[in-house]
Write an enzyme that holds these catalytic residues in place. Structure first.
Site, PDB file in Angstrom:
ATOM      1  N   LYS A 197      -3.790  -2.259   7.540  1.00  0.00           N
ATOM      2  CA  LYS A 197      -3.122  -0.951   7.574  1.00  0.00           C
ATOM      3  C   LYS A 197      -2.747  -0.513   6.165  1.00  0.00           C
ATOM      4  CE  LYS A 197      -0.991  -0.716  12.101  1.00  0.00           C
ATOM      5  NZ  LYS A 197       0.170  -0.413  12.909  1.00  0.00           N
ATOM      6  N   ARG A 198      -2.332  -1.499   5.385  1.00  0.00           N
ATOM      7  CA  ARG A 198      -1.843  -1.145   4.052  1.00  0.00           C
ATOM      8  C   ARG A 198      -2.952  -0.680   3.118  1.00  0.00           C
ATOM      9  NH1 ARG A 198       0.860  -5.705   4.800  1.00  0.00           N
ATOM     10  NH2 ARG A 198       2.714  -5.252   6.018  1.00  0.00           N
TER      11      ARG A 198
END
Ligand code: GLU
Length: 507
Positions: free
Chosen positions: A266-267
């Protein structure tokens, strides 16, 4: 009769759904539809501290966009609801108590400080990975080490506690994974995970298996990151006497960054130059924005098609699949174990294939908003002619309009290379003669081409010598679709005026 296929996608609403989550949902969906089963969505929100407002609505919208509508979900409940774990709170405690009763779980009263102190002590003794397990538990504050009276007193005083699974030492846990084959783990390597907390909430592990059981889930298809939890889940089914109805497990391969270096997380956001989320997301706290495939102009079919191939292949050379075709072709035995590298170029290629599948009419409707965004005033009919001509080279709908600027205004500059190489007085005289010859014919692509060719023949000229400068004079750029088609769309007056301007500017 064979058991009904019921599979679930069980995201936690802790933020936007990552494309890896969408792939998990997709494989569950395909598996359900292929086997005439049901696709469920369950919101796993037992960890209230990680709840993010808007995340559930995002999950719903993302699945809808991808065409992965669940058969049962919080917003379309079936007969096994509720479909949000926070609304199922009261169901779980009895299972935790049953495990204590049968001697397979215990109360633990250790405070956060106690646990921290043990970790520190272990670190000093050069054992950095301290765990609460079948060895260390004997020196902690729990219902295995404290007397029954003390335990009862603590419970009566409502002292905070957790309930932990009690793993035996040196026992083998075996289960069959549809993708990985037999998985064998020794309980000596497992820690006594918390399954229930004093706030009256189960942890993920307990809630997950209780719900899979109660919702009659037949197959658990989920990401590889849950593989280490699977032995615990298997043991929970066993200790609760539910082994007979335990679902079949299938742990999907990781999605890797394009260079193969680690999991695409996600990051990674937009850091790598492409979105990792299906839809745009604005972090409600930081207001940080992340882009999504939908807003970048991807066809949802292309996005889904690309995801299908991240870990699965049909065993044939076919690459472009409709959802129906994916359902037909999908099976878990064609899902691989090895991590699948995400490929941005391939994703764009899929989009191009989906764009190609659109008719001129529907593509015109899709690109019309981009034309009006630019302030172009044009009839649908005329726009369709442009779309027909420009679509060949486009990856995104928007490209068609971005590349078509010369239809809407005369060039302000002319390709320098072509001008330097080809433009001179002689050529410019030819161009004027050619265009005045055009004025004698009907202004459609075929007639223009025939007229142009007869001029070349008559004057024994090569195509490039005058064709290229003519293109640059009319469009400003060196490449594009058929110049005759372009001129027929522009019309006689516009072509004459553009040539006149070019001659004035370039001679
Ligand atoms: N709530 C877990 C997640 O967020 C579900 C894992 C599972 O499918 O068991 O991915």
């Amino acid at each position: 009769m064979a058991q009904e296929v019921r599979v679930r996608f069980a995201p936690s609403p802790t933020g936007p759904l990552h494309m890896g989550g969408v792939r998990t949902a997709l494989y569950n969906y395909l598996f359900a539809k292929k086997n005439n089963g049901k696709f469920l969505l369950r919101i796993e929100d037992t960890d209230q501290t990680r709840f993010v407002p808007g995340a559930e609505a995002y999950i719903q919208e993302a699945l809808e966009w991808c065409g992965l509508t669940p058969d049962e979900s919080p917003w379309n409940p079936g007969e096994y609801g509720p479909y949000r774990q926070s609304e199922r709170k009261d169901l779980y405690k009895q299972y935790a108590l049953q495990l204590i009763e049968s001697g397979n779980a215990y109360y633990a009263f250790d405070t956060a400080e106690d646990l921290e102190a043990m970790r520190e002590k272990a670190k000093m003794a050069k054992m950095p990975n301290w765990q609460y397990n079948n060895i260390t538990r004997s020196s902690m504050k729990n219902s295995l080490t404290l007397s029954e009276d003390v335990v009862n007193e603590k419970l009566a005083n409502e002292e905070p506690y957790v309930i932990r699974i009690k793993f035996p030492r040196n026992e083998e846990v075996r289960f069959h994974d549809e993708i990985r084959g037999w998985v064998v783990v020794n309980t000596s390597n497992l820690d006594d995970k918390v399954i229930y907390k004093s706030d009256g909430m189960p942890t993920y592990h307990l809630a997950n298996i209780v719900d899979d059981h109660l919702m009659k889930v037949s197959h658990v298809i989920r990401g590889e990151e849950w593989l280490p939890s699977a032995p615990l889940h298997v043991m929970l089914y066993r200790y609760l006497g539910l082994e007979d109805t335990m679902p079949t497990f299938a742990h999907l391969p990781l999605i890797l960054r394009p260079d193969g270096n680690g999991k695409l997380g996600k990051r990674d956001g937009d850091r790598l130059g492409f979105p990792v989320f299906p839809l745009n997301w604005i972090n409600p706290e930081t207001k940080e924005q992340s882009s999504g495939y939908r807003e970048r102009g991807y066809y949802s079919g292309a996005f889904v098609n690309m995801l299908a191939f991240l870990g699965w292949n049909p065993g044939t050379s076919q690459e472009v699949f409709t959802m129906e075709e994916l359902i037909e072709a999908f099976s878990l035995d064609r899902v691989g174990k090895a991590g699948a590298k995400f490929d941005d170029k391939k994703t764009k290629w899929f989009n191009q294939q989906y764009l190609k599948l659109e008719s001129d009419e529907s593509l015109t409707k899709r690109v019309a908003p981009f034309a009006s965004d630019k302030g172009y005033e044009i009839s649908e009919e005329a726009l369709q002619e442009i779309v027909h001509l420009m679509r060949e080279r486009a990856t995104f709908d928007e490209d068609i309009i971005n590349e078509a600027a010369f239809f809407f205004s005369a060039p302000e500059s002319y390709d320098e290379k072509v001008v330097a190489k080809r433009w001179n007085k002689e050529v410019s005289d030819h161009l004027e003669a050619i265009v005045s010859q055009f004025n004698e014919t009907s202004f459609d692509a075929e007639a223009l081409e025939a007229s142009f060719k007869s001029y070349l023949e008559m004057h024994e000229l090569g195509f490039g010598k005058v064709g290229q400068p003519l293109r640059v004079a009319i469009t400003g750029v060196a490449a594009g679709p058929s110049l005759f088609a372009i001129m027929s769309i522009l019309g006689k007056e516009e072509v004459n005026s553009r040539l006149k301007t070019a001659v004035e500017k370039l001679n």
